[in-house]
Design a protein around this motif. Structure first.
Motif, mmCIF file in Angstrom:
data_model
loop_
_atom_site.group_PDB
_atom_site.id
_atom_site.type_symbol
_atom_site.label_atom_id
_atom_site.label_comp_id
_atom_site.label_asym_id
_atom_site.label_seq_id
_atom_site.Cartn_x
_atom_site.Cartn_y
_atom_site.Cartn_z
ATOM 1 N N ALA A 263 0.832 -1.213 0.000
ATOM 2 C CA ALA A 263 0.000 0.000 0.000
ATOM 3 C C ALA A 263 0.858 1.252 0.000
ATOM 4 C CB ALA A 263 -0.933 -0.009 1.209
ATOM 5 N N ALA A 264 1.941 1.248 0.792
ATOM 6 C CA ALA A 264 2.825 2.417 0.872
ATOM 7 C C ALA A 264 3.565 2.633 -0.444
ATOM 8 C CB ALA A 264 3.817 2.240 2.018
ATOM 9 N N ILE A 265 4.039 1.545 -1.061
ATOM 10 C CA ILE A 265 4.776 1.661 -2.327
ATOM 11 C C ILE A 265 3.868 2.203 -3.429
ATOM 12 C CG2 ILE A 265 5.929 0.362 -4.167
ATOM 13 C CD1 ILE A 265 6.979 -1.527 -1.965
ATOM 14 N N ILE A 266 2.636 1.692 -3.495
ATOM 15 C CA ILE A 266 1.692 2.162 -4.512
ATOM 16 C C ILE A 266 1.336 3.626 -4.277
ATOM 17 C CG2 ILE A 266 -0.680 1.904 -5.356
ATOM 18 C CD1 ILE A 266 -0.331 -1.115 -4.995
ATOM 19 N N SER A 267 1.223 4.031 -3.015
ATOM 20 C CA SER A 267 0.906 5.432 -2.700
ATOM 21 C C SER A 267 2.083 6.346 -2.985
ATOM 22 C CB SER A 267 0.500 5.556 -1.226
ATOM 23 O OG SER A 267 -0.610 4.740 -0.938
ATOM 24 N N LEU A 268 3.299 5.840 -2.771
ATOM 25 C CA LEU A 268 4.502 6.619 -3.061
ATOM 26 C C LEU A 268 4.654 6.873 -4.554
ATOM 27 C CD1 LEU A 268 7.130 7.869 -1.890
ATOM 28 C CD2 LEU A 268 8.217 5.640 -2.224
ATOM 29 N N ASN A 269 4.221 5.879 -5.367
ATOM 30 C CA ASN A 269 4.212 5.964 -6.836
ATOM 31 C C ASN A 269 5.579 5.785 -7.465
ATOM 32 O OD1 ASN A 269 1.632 8.542 -7.070
ATOM 33 N ND2 ASN A 269 1.475 6.376 -6.646
ATOM 34 N N GLY A 270 6.603 6.442 -6.974
ATOM 35 C CA GLY A 270 7.926 6.361 -7.567
ATOM 36 C C GLY A 270 8.166 7.449 -8.603
ATOM 37 N N LEU A 271 9.441 7.701 -8.872
ATOM 38 C CA LEU A 271 9.819 8.772 -9.787
ATOM 39 C C LEU A 271 9.289 8.549 -11.197
ATOM 40 C CD1 LEU A 271 13.536 9.401 -8.717
ATOM 41 C CD2 LEU A 271 11.575 10.909 -8.350
ATOM 42 N N SER A 272 9.146 7.300 -11.586
ATOM 43 C CA SER A 272 8.645 6.999 -12.925
ATOM 44 C C SER A 272 7.269 7.611 -13.147
ATOM 45 C CB SER A 272 8.585 5.481 -13.126
ATOM 46 O OG SER A 272 7.957 5.161 -14.345
ATOM 47 N N ILE A 273 6.344 7.364 -12.228
ATOM 48 C CA ILE A 273 4.982 7.894 -12.365
ATOM 49 C C ILE A 273 4.965 9.399 -12.161
ATOM 50 C CG2 ILE A 273 2.694 7.915 -11.282
ATOM 51 C CD1 ILE A 273 3.086 4.883 -10.852
ATOM 52 N N HIS A 274 5.748 9.886 -11.188
ATOM 53 C CA HIS A 274 5.797 11.338 -10.974
ATOM 54 C C HIS A 274 6.304 12.054 -12.226
ATOM 55 C CE1 HIS A 274 4.711 10.563 -6.954
ATOM 56 N NE2 HIS A 274 5.903 10.229 -6.491
ATOM 57 N N MET A 275 7.270 11.462 -12.895
ATOM 58 C CA MET A 275 7.793 12.060 -14.128
ATOM 59 C C MET A 275 6.713 12.103 -15.197
ATOM 60 S SD MET A 275 10.533 13.465 -15.251
ATOM 61 C CE MET A 275 11.776 12.841 -14.108
ATOM 62 N N GLN A 276 5.929 11.029 -15.313
ATOM 63 C CA GLN A 276 4.826 11.003 -16.274
ATOM 64 C C GLN A 276 3.832 12.121 -15.991
ATOM 65 O OE1 GLN A 276 3.145 7.049 -15.934
ATOM 66 N NE2 GLN A 276 5.184 6.120 -16.007
ATOM 67 N N VAL A 277 3.451 12.253 -14.714
ATOM 68 C CA VAL A 277 2.463 13.270 -14.326
ATOM 69 C C VAL A 277 3.008 14.674 -14.561
ATOM 70 C CG1 VAL A 277 1.189 14.240 -12.362
ATOM 71 C CG2 VAL A 277 1.315 11.761 -12.662
ATOM 72 N N PHE A 278 4.273 14.909 -14.199
ATOM 73 C CA PHE A 278 4.864 16.232 -14.369
ATOM 74 C C PHE A 278 4.945 16.608 -15.851
ATOM 75 C CE2 PHE A 278 5.718 16.149 -9.979
ATOM 76 C CZ PHE A 278 6.140 17.412 -9.579
ATOM 77 N N VAL A 279 5.344 15.669 -16.703
ATOM 78 C CA VAL A 279 5.442 15.956 -18.132
ATOM 79 C C VAL A 279 4.068 16.291 -18.711
ATOM 80 C CG1 VAL A 279 5.943 14.949 -20.400
ATOM 81 C CG2 VAL A 279 7.531 14.611 -18.506
ATOM 82 N N ILE A 280 3.068 15.475 -18.385
ATOM 83 C CA ILE A 280 1.710 15.692 -18.910
ATOM 84 C C ILE A 280 1.107 16.969 -18.325
ATOM 85 C CG2 ILE A 280 -0.638 14.756 -18.973
ATOM 86 C CD1 ILE A 280 0.709 11.937 -18.885
ATOM 87 N N GLY A 281 1.255 17.160 -17.001
ATOM 88 C CA GLY A 281 0.691 18.339 -16.358
ATOM 89 C C GLY A 281 1.324 19.626 -16.841
ATOM 90 N N LYS A 282 2.642 19.637 -16.963
ATOM 91 C CA LYS A 282 3.336 20.849 -17.389
ATOM 92 C C LYS A 282 3.045 21.196 -18.843
ATOM 93 C CE LYS A 282 5.315 22.458 -13.763
ATOM 94 N NZ LYS A 282 4.873 23.797 -13.265
ATOM 95 N N SER A 283 2.683 20.206 -19.665
ATOM 96 C CA SER A 283 2.342 20.491 -21.055
ATOM 97 C C SER A 283 1.090 21.353 -21.156
ATOM 98 C CB SER A 283 2.126 19.179 -21.828
ATOM 99 O OG SER A 283 0.949 18.518 -21.384
ATOM 100 N N ALA A 284 0.251 21.306 -20.112
ATOM 101 C CA ALA A 284 -0.957 22.141 -20.065
ATOM 102 C C ALA A 284 -0.843 23.239 -19.014
ATOM 103 C CB ALA A 284 -2.186 21.271 -19.774
#
Length: 310
Positions: A263-284
């Motif tokens: 549960a903690a690992i899935i909630s932490l997400n990891g840099l891989s997912i954070h990078m995906q979100v930052f790239v997509i979010g910053k594009s807008a």
């Protein structure tokens, strides 16, 4: 006037980035086999655990969001609920895709999109119940409870977002209604095109960070007397969530804290997912600060809620 402290800080950041890049290059050159194994493991996880669950939902979500609306103003709570339902049930990073597309379409303001990006962020039900629940935890019911824990935590943050947006208002922002829609475009073809770029982004980050995590695990365990299972799980959890939960299952399946670790690992997400979100979010141009706070909240809240449900 030149801002010397700011210029110096930028120079230091640049030097640190260059040092990290060259350090990783040398590690990859010195340990090509381990880097290859990590990349191969990441590719297999992407193909078997992410792609089948993620791609169809992203295409359908994009297609729905690209269909022109009637142009009538929709109540705030309906728009927010639409973002939550579409964004929270398709898996990472569908929430970021949904919120960014709604911002581009003029359905959300920048401030609303920042809060909703933080709240509409959850793994897909098929991933949690099918892969995590059935294959890793060995119990479908625990998978359902983990999914419920994630959404309870997200809904708490969603309610906080609604409260903040309702009380503070958005007087300083106006929605540009559908300014970016091309009247002669095909929503379905556009959804295919943009979904492919998202999938490539997901595959790239998963494979890259799995490889980095594998190499760093080898280096640290060789240099220090640290348990391989702990080191590998912690590093992979930091860099790539799916690889992290797989490592936790390999090394801690019989441990009493195993479900809460997942549960903690899935909630932490990891840099891989954070990078995906930052790239997509910053594009807008979506504000990212609420997202950072929501991740810190979820890492504590989700395992605690799961403990209560179990």
């Amino acid at each position: 006037m030149i801002d010397y402290p700011q210029q110096k800080s930028a120079s230091i950041d640049s030097m640190i980035s260059i040092a990290i890049i060259w350090g990783l290059i040398f590690l990859f050159i010195l340990q090509p086999g381990i880097a290859h194994d990590g990349a191969e493991a990441g590719a297999q996880l992407f193909v078997h655990a992410l792609l089948p669950y993620l791609l169809p939902y992203i295409i359908l979500t994009q297609w729905l969001l690209k269909i022109p609306s009637s142009g009538k103003t929709t109540r705030n709570w309906k728009r927010f609920l639409k973002a939550y339902i579409l964004g929270s049930f398709g898996g990472f990073p569908v929430g970021a895709v949904t919120v960014s597309e709604m911002l581009k379409n003029g359905e959300l303001t920048r401030r609303e999109s920042g809060y909703l990006l933080a709240a509409c962020h959850a793994p897909g039900p098929m991933f949690i119940i099918g892969f995590v629940g059935t294959e890793l935890l060995g119990d479908v019911s625990v998978g359902w409870k983990l999914l419920a824990s994630i959404h309870i935590a997200n809904l708490l943050f969603f309610l906080f977002a609604l409260f903040s947006l309702t009380n503070n208002g958005n007087k300083d922002e106006n929605r540009a209604v559908l300014t970016n829609l091309k009247l002669n475009s095909s929503p379905f073809l556009d959804s295919i095109k943009e979904s492919s770029s998202v999938i490539i982004l997901v595959a790239t980050t998963v494979i890259f960070f799995s490889s980095v995590g594998n190499v760093l695990t080898s280096v640290i365990t060789s240099a220090f007397t640290i348990d391989l299972g702990i080191t590998k799980t912690v590093l992979l959890a930091i860099f790539e969530m799916t690889s992290g939960v797989q490592s936790a299952a390999d090394h801690f399946f019989t441990h009493p804290v195993f479900p809460y670790m997942i549960a903690a690992i899935i909630s932490l997400n990891g840099l891989s997912i954070h990078m995906q979100v930052f790239v997509i979010g910053k594009s807008a141009n979506v504000p990212m600060i609420p997202y950072v706070f929501s991740r810190a909240f979820s890492v504590v809240a989700v395992p605690a809620i799961l403990y209560v449900l179990l």
